[in-house]
Scaffold this active site. Structure first.
Site, PDB file in Angstrom:
ATOM      1  N   LYS A  88      -6.278 -14.581  -9.674  1.00 30.31           N
ATOM      2  CA  LYS A  88      -7.452 -14.608  -8.828  1.00 30.31           C
ATOM      3  C   LYS A  88      -8.423 -13.476  -9.224  1.00 30.31           C
ATOM      4  O   LYS A  88      -7.975 -12.404  -9.622  1.00 30.31           O
ATOM      5  CB  LYS A  88      -6.985 -14.383  -7.372  1.00 30.31           C
ATOM      6  CG  LYS A  88      -7.946 -14.904  -6.335  1.00 30.31           C
ATOM      7  CD  LYS A  88      -7.348 -14.733  -4.951  1.00 30.31           C
ATOM      8  CE  LYS A  88      -8.368 -14.066  -4.062  1.00 30.31           C
ATOM      9  NZ  LYS A  88      -7.913 -13.827  -2.713  1.00 30.31           N
ATOM     10  N   LYS A 120       0.822  -1.212   0.000  1.00 31.88           N
ATOM     11  CA  LYS A 120       0.000   0.000   0.000  1.00 31.88           C
ATOM     12  C   LYS A 120       0.850   1.253   0.000  1.00 31.88           C
ATOM     13  O   LYS A 120       0.456   2.267  -0.580  1.00 31.88           O
ATOM     14  CB  LYS A 120      -0.956   0.000   1.200  1.00 31.88           C
ATOM     15  CG  LYS A 120      -2.119  -0.951   1.017  1.00 31.88           C
ATOM     16  CD  LYS A 120      -3.297  -0.598   1.915  1.00 31.88           C
ATOM     17  CE  LYS A 120      -4.446  -1.567   1.729  1.00 31.88           C
ATOM     18  NZ  LYS A 120      -5.518  -1.371   2.698  1.00 31.88           N
ATOM     19  N   LYS A 134     -11.330  -7.745  -6.586  1.00 36.08           N
ATOM     20  CA  LYS A 134     -12.185  -6.558  -6.437  1.00 36.08           C
ATOM     21  C   LYS A 134     -11.709  -5.407  -7.299  1.00 36.08           C
ATOM     22  O   LYS A 134     -12.487  -4.641  -7.828  1.00 36.08           O
ATOM     23  CB  LYS A 134     -12.059  -6.061  -4.987  1.00 36.08           C
ATOM     24  CG  LYS A 134     -13.191  -6.406  -4.051  1.00 36.08           C
ATOM     25  CD  LYS A 134     -12.898  -5.749  -2.695  1.00 36.08           C
ATOM     26  CE  LYS A 134     -13.913  -6.126  -1.642  1.00 36.08           C
ATOM     27  NZ  LYS A 134     -13.637  -5.511  -0.339  1.00 36.08           N
TER      28      LYS A 134
END
Ligand code: TRP
Length: 332
Positions: free
Chosen positions: A197, A115, A200
């Site tokens: 995968k 992040k 989102k």
């Protein structure tokens, strides 16, 4: 004597939109878990502000996330559902636990590194101490089991270390929480790059089925799903696209791979993709209907969150009191 149920705690950030992968891997277990365990579910809004959020969006998404918990079968008479910022003990315990967490453990966290690389303009203290707040969430309720994905394993490990350190210094205070891996749950891959995968945050809209996608959108995404040129429905390492669709179909219908192969023998990918899409719509539709119904009734939803906060506050206050006493805070 009745044995006390084990306690489960799970926190979900009110950001982004849930995908079919989240549903199959986590969301649909929420309701089932409460039959066997004493479950506490929290919408962790305080975690969300480690990344800049639009206030109106955060407020709306907090309600939406709570509604999704309920639509997915979380029953407020069996489980506690609450919003993290409604229970001040999380922030309070977090301060104490921070004093038992080596700085180096925090800078080593994968998620912190990722992040801060992604938001170099805003590497704030909250981003670094995020796992301490998560440890507080978990430890505050004497949690035994934490349902988490792979990406949160390191954070859970940190919570365990903090608990062990604290217990070692002050005597047994916190149970040491374990991760909970659901018994059933397929991993759902991207519909466009089936080696990856389903995420989102994928920017390719066709790669991701969202829990709240309209039926026609879902059908379209499955029609466009990447397969291969062999036109044979068979699970195989060399056929990641088809294998992923089979695993989604299996998760939504309960059919085994052998049954699916038999069902589509001699049929092409067109029929197969339609069937997969329809099975997903059939599973998501009742959840979507319930979600919209709950969201439309703000009073009902807020009332549940109020009651949840009361119950959580009561449980959390007990643990916080114990901790304050152990570390030597004066009580009057
Ligand atoms: N960090 C978790 C995530 O991003 C969310 C979370 C916060 C959580 N507190 C928690 C998960 C406690 C489990 C238990 O997915």
């Amino acid at each position: 004597m009745e044995q006390q149920k084990k306690r489960v705690f799970s926190g979900i950030q009110p950001t982004g939109t849930f995908t079919l992968g989240n549903y199959v891997g986590a969301v649909r277990n929420w309701g089932a878990l409460q039959e066997e365990y004493d479950c506490i579910y929290s919408v962790v809004d305080q975690h969300a502000i480690t990344v800049r959020q639009n206030p109106a969006d955060l407020r709306r998404q907090t309600r939406e996330t709570a509604a999704l918990f309920l639509a997915s079968g979380v029953d407020p008479s069996k489980s506690i559902l609450f919003v993290q910022s409604h229970v001040p003990a999380h922030a309070q315990l977090s301060w104490v636990l921070g004093c038992f967490c080596p700085f180096g453990d925090l800078t080593r966290m994968h998620q912190f590194k990722e992040k801060s690389a992604k938001h170099p303009e805003d590497i704030n203290g909250g981003l670094l101490t995020y796992p301490i707040l998560m440890a507080a969430d978990i430890l505050l309720y004497g949690t035994d089991l934490v349902p988490i994905g792979k990406d949160q394993k390191q954070h859970l490990e940190l919570a365990r270390n903090i608990a062990q350190r604290f217990n070692g210094i002050y005597s047994e205070t916190f149970p040491i929480p374990d991760g909970y891996i659901p018994k059933v749950g397929a991993k759902v891959m991207s519909l466009q790059e089936p080696e990856k995968k389903m995420s989102k945050s994928d920017t390719n809209a066709n790669a991701v089925v969202r829990m709240l996608d309209e039926p026609d959108v879902i059908m379209k995404k499955f029609k466009r799903a990447v397969t291969d040129s062999d036109n044979c429905v068979r699970a195989d390492e060399t056929k990641p696209g088809v294998t992923n669709l089979m695993s989604i179909y299996s998760a939504c219908t309960g059919k085994s791979f052998e049954e699916i192969e038999r069902e589509f023998e001699g049929k092409g990918y067109g029929d197969f993709k339609t069937a997969v899409g329809e099975s997903v719509v059939a599973v998501l539709r009742p959840v979507q209907d319930e979600y919209h119904r709950i969201l439309a009734d703000k009073e009902y939803l807020d009332d549940i969150l109020k009651q949840g906060a009361e119950k959580a506050n009561a449980a959390a206050a007990k643990m916080l009191r114990k901790v304050y006493k152990k570390v030597g805070f004066l009580s009057l």
